[in-house]
Design a protein around this motif. Structure first.
Motif, mmCIF file in Angstrom:
data_model
loop_
_atom_site.group_PDB
_atom_site.id
_atom_site.type_symbol
_atom_site.label_atom_id
_atom_site.label_comp_id
_atom_site.label_asym_id
_atom_site.label_seq_id
_atom_site.Cartn_x
_atom_site.Cartn_y
_atom_site.Cartn_z
ATOM 1 N N TRP A 31 -4.835 5.714 0.213
ATOM 2 C CA TRP A 31 -5.141 4.353 0.652
ATOM 3 C C TRP A 31 -6.634 4.168 0.934
ATOM 4 O O TRP A 31 -7.167 3.070 0.722
ATOM 5 N N GLN A 32 -7.319 5.205 1.362
ATOM 6 C CA GLN A 32 -8.764 5.107 1.538
ATOM 7 C C GLN A 32 -9.454 4.888 0.189
ATOM 8 O O GLN A 32 -10.403 4.099 0.081
ATOM 9 N N LYS B 45 -8.855 1.349 -0.911
ATOM 10 C CA LYS B 45 -9.714 0.427 -0.164
ATOM 11 C C LYS B 45 -11.123 0.411 -0.733
ATOM 12 O O LYS B 45 -11.730 -0.651 -0.910
ATOM 13 N N GLU C 124 -11.276 -1.495 -3.824
ATOM 14 C CA GLU C 124 -10.818 -2.873 -3.641
ATOM 15 C C GLU C 124 -9.594 -3.168 -4.506
ATOM 16 O O GLU C 124 -9.528 -4.163 -5.227
ATOM 17 N N PHE D 208 -7.846 -3.722 6.160
ATOM 18 C CA PHE D 208 -8.619 -4.302 5.062
ATOM 19 C C PHE D 208 -7.776 -5.372 4.392
ATOM 20 O O PHE D 208 -6.548 -5.383 4.512
ATOM 21 N N GLN E 248 -6.722 -7.402 0.909
ATOM 22 C CA GLN E 248 -6.678 -7.320 -0.550
ATOM 23 C C GLN E 248 -5.705 -8.377 -1.065
ATOM 24 O O GLN E 248 -4.579 -8.478 -0.574
#
Length: 337
Positions: free
Chosen positions: A130-131, A134, A137, A255, A257
């Motif tokens: 997931w990092q 992120k 994007e 975050f 998205q």
């Protein structure tokens, strides 16, 4: 990335020390060895210790040193940390650990067993996935999540208590202690202060706040609980004495998205962020377990209150994304507004 990370830590640590120095000069014109106040940037957050009693200066420095050592050992972003060495050796060999790191991993596995895997320290591969998403994007595909979830299973971790070694038997497995390390560090600092005979103290690491007795004047320590929808406002206070208050939340770290918010707390069952609840506050005796439980309840939601009600000396407050509050059986009488 590490260069920016280290620079940010240096800048924030410098600011904290400047502010702390000003506070001490302004409030303590005659600094005493019986008072200690110190701050550092550890575990990606501000760490603060306030201690009172004979020898508080020496005791406070020792407690802060313990927290610093733990941060260095468990920092997955540091190439020379113990945790990095363990993760790099996954599928190859057991890795010898210091006592503190070994016991922290042991405690994390106990928390995983208690929560039936909702808290899982082997969630590292999922965090990394997931990092990466992120930073690009984008969002991980269902197939990417499925492949990573195969590596998430705390039951596979092999500990050797005699040799103080840990082994991750499958290549690609990794341990991430971000959901419990701050609590363990607070617990070790509190233990160190107690052993030194400190009569009054507060230790803070992010949302984990542990106390010894009351303030020096006999009044209780007060810990405010933020309103997730209005973070500058407090919905109430708890007054822990020889207890810890730990709050985890999705409303500050997330975050966006495709118009949707994704929180930082990941569900090891689904492989996806949990977004139904904005914050969870735990009041209990153990800073370590408080850290793990607050993460667990963010995932389980009100289902997790059954677990809390079965645990001794433990209370919880959940606030969902609409601001609705849900409490364990005994918290209402302890929450001051």
């Amino acid at each position: 990335m590490n260069a920016y990370r280290n620079l940010a830590k240096l800048i924030l640590s410098s600011c904290l020390l400047i502010l702390l120095s000003f506070f001490l000069v302004a409030c303590s014109p005659n600094p005493s060895k019986d008072i200690y106040r110190g701050a550092q940037f550890l575990f990606d957050t501000e760490v603060f210790i306030e201690a009172h009693g004979p020898g508080a200066q020496e005791a406070g420095l020792k407690a802060m040193g313990k927290m610093t050592t733990l941060d260095q050992a468990c920092n997955i972003y540091s190439l020379d940390s113990e945790l990095t060495a363990l993760n790099q050796a996954a599928g190859e060999k057991p890795v010898p650990l210091s006592d503190d790191t070994f016991f922290l991993i042991q405690r994390s596995l106990e928390a995983a067993k208690l929560t039936k895997g909702i808290f899982d320290p082997t969630i590292g591969p999922l965090v990394q996935l997931w990092q990466k998403a992120k930073s690009l994007e984008t969002l991980p595909t269902s197939e990417e999540i499925r492949k990573v979830l195969i590596l998430v299973d705390y039951k596979k971790v092999i500990l050797n208590p005699d040799l103080k070694t840990a082994f991750l038997p499958t290549t690609g497995m990794s341990i991430d202690l971000g959901g419990i390390a701050k609590g363990y560090a607070v617990e070790q600092a509190i233990n160190s202060l107690n052993q030194a005979g400190i009569s009054s103290a507060m230790v803070i690491a992010g949302g984990n706040i542990g106390t010894i007795n009351t303030k020096p004047d006999g009044t209780p320590w007060r810990v405010g609980i933020k309103d997730p929808q209005q973070p500058d406002c407090i919905i109430g206070y708890l007054e822990p004495s020889n207890q810890v208050v730990d709050t985890s939340g999705n409303y500050e770290r997330y975050f966006t998205q495709e118009g949707k918010k994704y929180g930082h707390v990941l569900n090891p069952r689904t492989g996806r962020p949990t977004n139904g609840f904005a914050s969870c506050t735990i009041l209990t005796d153990s800073p370590t377990m408080a850290d793990a439980l607050s993460t667990t309840l963010l995932i389980l939601g009100t289902e997790g209150l059954t677990l809390i009600n079965d645990l001794p000396n433990t209370q919880a407050l959940l606030i969902d994304s609409d601001g609705l509050q849900f409490m364990s059986d005994g918290l209402k009488d302890l929450l001051n507004k």
